[in-house]
Structures are given as C-alpha cells and as structure tokens.
Write an enzyme that holds these catalytic residues in place. Structure first.
Site, PDB file in Angstrom:
ATOM      1  N   ARG A 171       0.724  -1.356  -0.025  1.00 17.35           N
ATOM      2  CA  ARG A 171      -0.129   0.036   0.062  1.00 17.35           C
ATOM      3  C   ARG A 171       0.845   1.269   0.139  1.00 17.35           C
ATOM      4  NH1 ARG A 171      -2.208  -3.659  -1.211  1.00 17.35           N
ATOM      5  NH2 ARG A 171      -4.106  -4.818  -0.523  1.00 17.35           N
ATOM      6  N   SER A 220     -11.813  -0.817   2.317  1.00 24.83           N
ATOM      7  CA  SER A 220     -11.214  -1.045   3.654  1.00 24.83           C
ATOM      8  C   SER A 220     -10.600   0.040   4.280  1.00 24.83           C
ATOM      9  CB  SER A 220      -9.855  -2.139   3.160  1.00 24.83           C
ATOM     10  OG  SER A 220     -10.396  -3.204   2.660  1.00 24.83           O
ATOM     11  N   GLU A 290      -6.101   2.879   6.190  1.00 28.85           N
ATOM     12  CA  GLU A 290      -5.966   2.634   4.666  1.00 28.85           C
ATOM     13  C   GLU A 290      -6.706   3.781   3.908  1.00 28.85           C
ATOM     14  OE1 GLU A 290      -6.620  -0.464   1.299  1.00 28.85           O
ATOM     15  OE2 GLU A 290      -5.848  -1.228   2.911  1.00 28.85           O
TER      16      GLU A 290
END
Length: 299
Positions: A171, A220, A290
C-alpha cells in the site's frame, strides 16, 4: 472566495468554494477552496507552475477511499477527468490515464485478451490512486503489473519513471513529493478472453458475498498489519456493527465503515479512532488507516 490572481490562461474548469461531499463515496465532507479540472496535461502543467509554494495541493481521483473532512480542503484541489481517462491497447499491455477507473481497465484488458489485471475489478477507484498507493486485492497489486508511470512534478515538469525506481511496497509507492500521476503502462499476458472474464466474475461474486458494496462506504478502512487481518482484529475487539453518530462499522465486513445516511465526516473519523483504540487495547496492535483523511476538521 475569488479565483486566486496567480492563475491565468487556464483552459479547464476552475471554481472556488466547490462542494466535494457528493463526489466522495461516503457522501460527506466540505468544499474545496479552489477546484481545478484541467483540460489536458499541458493545462495541468500550467496550473502547477502558477501555484504558489504556499498554496497546498491535493489531487482527487474517484474519491472512493477517502474521508473529506467537514471543513473542506484548503488550497488547490485537482480532479482529473476527460482525456485523463483514455486507455490505449498494446500487444502486451495497456497505457491508461490516471482517471481511468480500475474496473474499466480490468474489463478492457479482458476484452483484448490480456491477463494479469483481473484483480483491478475488485478495487474501487481510479488508476492514479491505485499507482500512488500500490493498490492490491486477491493476491496481486499494482507493483506486479506496472511498467512505468508518467507524472508532472509539483513544478509542472513531465517525468516518466520505470516501476523499479518507485520502491513499491504494501500500500505504498515512493513518488516525488507533490507529483501528479497522469498516465501509466500496465503489463498484460495474452490469454483467452473468456477465461479472463470467468476469473473476474469469480472476484465480483466474492466481493458481493463478503463486502457491503451497495452502501455509502469507502472500502477497507485499515491496512492489514503484518501477520494479521484487520477485520479479525476489529471483530475480536467487539467492534463489528459499532456505531458512532451516523457512522457504523459494517456487520457484513467489519473493516468497512458505513455512512448510515446522516453521518458527518467527523462521525466517520471518530469511529475509526475508537476502533483503533479498542483494537490496541485488546491486541497491542496499532491499526494504520488505509482510508485517507483530507482537509480541515471544521471551519
């Protein structure tokens, strides 16, 4: 608020006090001080060159994985659209604009018999954001398919970087500070279009069964810590279905945050803060967001 005098000769749409809430998948948040939708890369370059160093810069894509705070976003906000969503097909890959939706890229690749991009059908958002955060799902991420990325630096200078220079990790992609992704090349492997479509259908079915897709959500909420799944930690902390104001952690997938209808961005962010604290109290693990939180909490 008037158009800042530093901007002149721009061909795209420039607007002050531009509402952003309805652009967000959560349907919450305030306005942009100054919103610019450039006509093309040259137009974007001009705006970046004219932007004063003291004016903050924010780039918005599909607004799928962000909380726009209730006080809005200060400075210059750029939203890419139009020609920035173009997709060009090559024998072994696609050249895609930063505004192209991930699902559209996956479908285009499948139609032309290019495998490897199926996972994109499971990621809400656009390619610019997917590159910037090394988005991933179902065992693959952008690092596996990215060949190169084109961007404009914060000073408006064009730059192409090969994927191996981006230090892509979970990420995360190391891009120059303030750079705006404009295009990327994605690698594909020739395969039977029907077989590719079948794999994409399986991903769609899995998402439909496990995620609250038909709600006001942002995907998410927290990253998976090393060796753990965020949803399991949230569940073990008793946060499945937890409500704060008009926001809720989904009963269906407790790493998804929902706007039940009347949530503010403050409700969403406060809910996330409560969940992080409860997970830390029960497991000793500090969850990392996130979802990006942008702008001022209040004005």
């Amino acid at each position: 608020m008037n158009i800042p005098s530093c901007f002149s000769g721009l061909r795209g749409r420039l607007k002050t006090d531009a509402p952003l809430g309805m652009r967000s998948w959560f349907r919450t948040g305030g306005a942009a001080d100054c919103l610019f939708v450039p006509k093309d890369s040259d137009d974007l370059s001009t705006a970046l060159r004219q932007r004063p160093d003291t004016m903050s810069l924010t780039v918005l894509g599909a607004c799928s994985n962000i909380i726009i705070r209730d006080g809005g976003i200060e400075g210059l906000v750029i939203r890419l659209a139009g020609g920035f969503a173009d997709i060009d097909v090559e024998q072994d890959g696609l050249i895609v604009g930063a505004a192209a939706l991930d699902v559209t890229v996956a479908e285009t690749a499948a139609h032309h018999g290019l495998a490897g991009m199926e996972f994109l059908v499971g990621i809400p958002g656009s390619i610019g954001g997917a590159v910037a955060m090394n988005a991933g799902a179902y065992g693959r991420d952008m690092a596996a398919i990215l060949d190169w990325v084109e961007l404009l630096t914060s000073e408006g200078k064009p730059l192409r970087l090969p994927a191996h220079e981006l230090t892509m990790s979970y990420r995360h992609t190391s891009l120059p500070k303030g750079a705006v992704v404009t295009r990327a090349r994605l690698k594909g492997t020739p395969d039977n279009p029907a077989a590719i479509t079948e794999r994409m259908t399986a991903i769609r079915t899995s998402r439909e069964e496990s995620q609250p897709l038909r709600t006001r959500t942002g995907g998410s909420t927290f990253r998976n810590p090393d060796g753990h799944k965020a949803w399991e930690l949230i569940d073990q902390a008793g946060c499945r279905g937890l409500i704060q104001g008009g926001a809720q952690m989904s009963e269906k997938h407790c790493n998804f945050m929902l706007n039940l209808g009347q949530a503010s961005s403050a409700d969403l962010e406060q809910l996330g803060t409560i969940v992080r604290q409860r997970v830390y109290d029960t497991s000793g693990i500090s969850l990392q967001w996130e979802i990006k939180r942008l702008g001022r909490p209040t004005i």
